[in-house]
Design a protein around this motif. Structure first.
Motif, PDB file in Angstrom:
ATOM      1  N   GLN A 105      -0.334 -10.981  -1.718  1.00 35.59           N
ATOM      2  CA  GLN A 105       0.389 -11.089  -0.576  1.00 35.59           C
ATOM      3  C   GLN A 105      -0.678 -10.073   0.342  1.00 35.59           C
ATOM      4  N   ALA A 106      -1.583  -9.225   0.136  1.00 34.77           N
ATOM      5  CA  ALA A 106      -2.102  -7.851   0.158  1.00 34.77           C
ATOM      6  C   ALA A 106      -2.919  -8.792   1.096  1.00 34.77           C
ATOM      7  N   ARG A 107      -3.483  -9.857   0.736  1.00 31.52           N
ATOM      8  CA  ARG A 107      -4.863 -10.267   1.521  1.00 31.52           C
ATOM      9  C   ARG A 107      -4.313 -11.459   2.588  1.00 31.52           C
ATOM     10  N   ARG A 108      -2.213 -11.657   2.221  1.00 31.54           N
ATOM     11  CA  ARG A 108      -2.254 -12.421   3.687  1.00 31.54           C
ATOM     12  C   ARG A 108      -2.341 -11.475   4.785  1.00 31.54           C
ATOM     13  N   LEU A 109      -1.274 -10.215   4.099  1.00 29.73           N
ATOM     14  CA  LEU A 109      -1.575  -9.247   5.120  1.00 29.73           C
ATOM     15  C   LEU A 109      -2.633  -8.571   6.040  1.00 29.73           C
ATOM     16  N   ALA A 110      -3.851  -8.478   5.405  1.00 27.54           N
ATOM     17  CA  ALA A 110      -5.240  -8.094   5.845  1.00 27.54           C
ATOM     18  C   ALA A 110      -5.829  -9.560   6.811  1.00 27.54           C
ATOM     19  N   GLY A 111      -4.955 -10.725   6.710  1.00 26.15           N
ATOM     20  CA  GLY A 111      -5.478 -11.764   7.085  1.00 26.15           C
ATOM     21  C   GLY A 111      -4.653 -12.275   8.750  1.00 26.15           C
ATOM     22  N   VAL A 112      -3.808 -11.453   8.323  1.00 26.06           N
ATOM     23  CA  VAL A 112      -2.631 -12.046   9.582  1.00 26.06           C
ATOM     24  C   VAL A 112      -2.960 -11.614  11.009  1.00 26.06           C
ATOM     25  N   ALA A 113      -2.663 -12.581  11.966  1.00 24.59           N
ATOM     26  CA  ALA A 113      -2.655 -12.624  13.150  1.00 24.59           C
ATOM     27  C   ALA A 113      -1.692 -11.470  14.051  1.00 24.59           C
ATOM     28  N   GLY A 114      -2.705 -10.783  14.194  1.00 26.93           N
ATOM     29  CA  GLY A 114      -2.283  -9.552  14.960  1.00 26.93           C
ATOM     30  C   GLY A 114      -2.264  -8.519  14.085  1.00 26.93           C
ATOM     31  N   ALA A 115      -3.454  -8.384  12.844  1.00 27.60           N
ATOM     32  CA  ALA A 115      -4.008  -7.694  11.881  1.00 27.60           C
ATOM     33  C   ALA A 115      -4.930  -5.915  12.424  1.00 27.60           C
ATOM     34  N   ASP A 116      -5.072  -6.661  13.840  1.00 29.12           N
ATOM     35  CA  ASP A 116      -5.644  -4.772  14.664  1.00 29.12           C
ATOM     36  C   ASP A 116      -5.074  -4.427  15.532  1.00 29.12           C
ATOM     37  N   ARG A 117      -3.391  -4.334  14.340  1.00 32.76           N
ATOM     38  CA  ARG A 117      -2.170  -3.708  15.239  1.00 32.76           C
ATOM     39  C   ARG A 117      -1.778  -2.879  13.787  1.00 32.76           C
ATOM     40  N   LEU A 118      -2.115  -3.730  12.841  1.00 30.81           N
ATOM     41  CA  LEU A 118      -2.037  -3.175  11.827  1.00 30.81           C
ATOM     42  C   LEU A 118      -3.157  -1.928  10.574  1.00 30.81           C
ATOM     43  N   ALA A 119      -2.556  -0.612  10.257  1.00 31.64           N
ATOM     44  CA  ALA A 119      -3.047   0.041   9.728  1.00 31.64           C
ATOM     45  C   ALA A 119      -2.634   0.853   8.832  1.00 31.64           C
ATOM     46  N   VAL A 120      -3.150   1.460   7.582  1.00 25.61           N
ATOM     47  CA  VAL A 120      -2.837   1.847   6.580  1.00 25.61           C
ATOM     48  C   VAL A 120      -3.033   3.163   5.682  1.00 25.61           C
ATOM     49  N   ASN A 121      -1.606   3.974   5.232  1.00 29.41           N
ATOM     50  CA  ASN A 121      -1.883   4.943   5.497  1.00 29.41           C
ATOM     51  C   ASN A 121      -2.718   6.074   3.752  1.00 29.41           C
ATOM     52  N   LEU A 122      -3.863   6.391   4.726  1.00 24.77           N
ATOM     53  CA  LEU A 122      -5.031   6.437   3.624  1.00 24.77           C
ATOM     54  C   LEU A 122      -5.405   7.490   4.021  1.00 24.77           C
ATOM     55  N   PRO A 123      -4.934   8.666   3.816  1.00 19.41           N
ATOM     56  CA  PRO A 123      -5.278   9.591   4.608  1.00 19.41           C
ATOM     57  C   PRO A 123      -6.745  11.119   4.298  1.00 19.41           C
ATOM     58  N   TYR A 124      -6.743  11.104   3.198  1.00 14.80           N
ATOM     59  CA  TYR A 124      -7.804  11.684   2.753  1.00 14.80           C
ATOM     60  C   TYR A 124      -9.541  11.186   2.976  1.00 14.80           C
TER      61      TYR A 124
END
Length: 315
Positions: A105-124
């Motif tokens: 599912q993670a791979r699916r989200l990383a490759g989805v259309a519109g992924a350029d509008r998706l970010a992940v909360n990894l702050p450090y």
């Protein structure tokens, strides 16, 4: 123009990290919240709930609330549906780490259309002291140690106890705290090769010792989610014994050249601030792309695949 902000999943993560940032940001208005428990969501929102659509329906959240920006703060196994739906609706999305409890599912989200509008909360990776740490690093090979300790649920007290369910969480301390630690390590030292991993329990571990190999040298990752102390320390030690320490708990870089101190006392908010500022057009380059988050998650999966269990494991 004020941007419309919505959240899916009103638990402790949203309450403690996302809510203070968005309510203090002049470019955003909180307009909608979606949660399986509407009463609990209103309780978490507190005074911020005034005038906000609170619903259990994702469709109503998107069509009536019409958010421009969506934070997905659901349990790990419930990221996929709201991320896909929000992207399909044209929103920008900040997803909590990991991308999903399941690697496929993670791979699916990383490759989805519109992924350029998706970010992940990894702050450090955005910590203000990372450049100072890099500048102070010794030349040549070094031994790397990252230690991450926290009081875990004794302090955290999640609204629902999904952290203890392997299927929902996707693992234990390694996927929870290790995602932050490995993302920081990759930012500083590049892509590693997984070597070994020991956990104190199968499924949902609280302690982990993992070894990886970077071009700069071997690294050991030590995580304790049931510690009596809280700390996040990255140390690089040269062959001559000289060391450089990035101490995120104290907000310091310590080396033979002296000590550099951070000004920001809430570095865990950096990715949330960066995402909101990027969407609002205030800054650029302060978001973690899904492909970067997937790289971390694939490394975690590789470490889990060969993990051995030692119930007496200590750091």
């Amino acid at each position: 123009m004020t941007l419309r902000y919505g959240v899916v999943g009103c638990g402790r993560v949203f309450q403690r990290y996302h809510l203070p940032v968005v309510t203090d940001h002049e470019d955003y208005t909180l307009v909608a919240a979606c949660d399986t428990d509407a009463d609990s969501a209103r309780s978490v929102l507190g005074a911020a709930a005034d005038g906000v659509l609170v619903t259990t329906s994702l469709e109503e959240f998107l069509t009536v609330g019409r958010p421009d920006v969506v934070a997905v703060c659901t349990p790990n196994d419930a990221h996929t549906e709201p991320v896909l739906a929000a992207l399909a609706a044209g929103a920008h999305v900040l997803c909590e780490k990991p991308l999903a409890a399941d690697l496929s599912q993670a791979r699916r989200l990383a490759g989805v259309a519109g992924a350029d509008r998706l970010a992940v909360n990894l702050p450090y990776r955005f910590h203000e002291l990372v450049p100072a740490f890099l500048k102070a690093l010794p030349e040549g090979p070094c031994e790397i140690t990252l230690t991450f300790t926290t009081a875990g649920q004794r302090l955290w007290r999640p609204v629902t106890n999904w952290y203890g369910d392997a299927a929902r969480a996707g693992g234990g301390a390694l996927v929870d705290l290790g995602a932050h630690a490995l993302d920081l390590l990759i930012t500083v030292f590049g892509r590693p090769r997984p070597l070994s991993c020991r956990v104190d329990a199968k499924g949902v571990e609280e302690r982990v010792i993992a070894d990886v190999e970077f071009p700069a040298g071997p690294a050991t990752l030590r995580i304790d989610r049931r510690s009596r102390v809280m700390g996040l320390t990255l140390e690089a030690t040269a062959a001559d014994g000289g060391s450089t320490v990035l101490d995120l708990r104290r907000g310091e870089v310590r080396s033979a050249a002296g000590t550099v101190t951070a000004e920001d006392r809430r570095p865990e908010l950096a990715a949330i601030r960066g995402f909101l500022d990027t969407v609002a057009g205030r800054t650029r380059g302060r978001t973690v792309a899904p492909a970067q988050a997937l790289e971390v998650q694939e490394l975690i999966a590789a470490l889990y695949a060969d993990a051995t269990c030692d119930q007496e494991l200590t750091l």
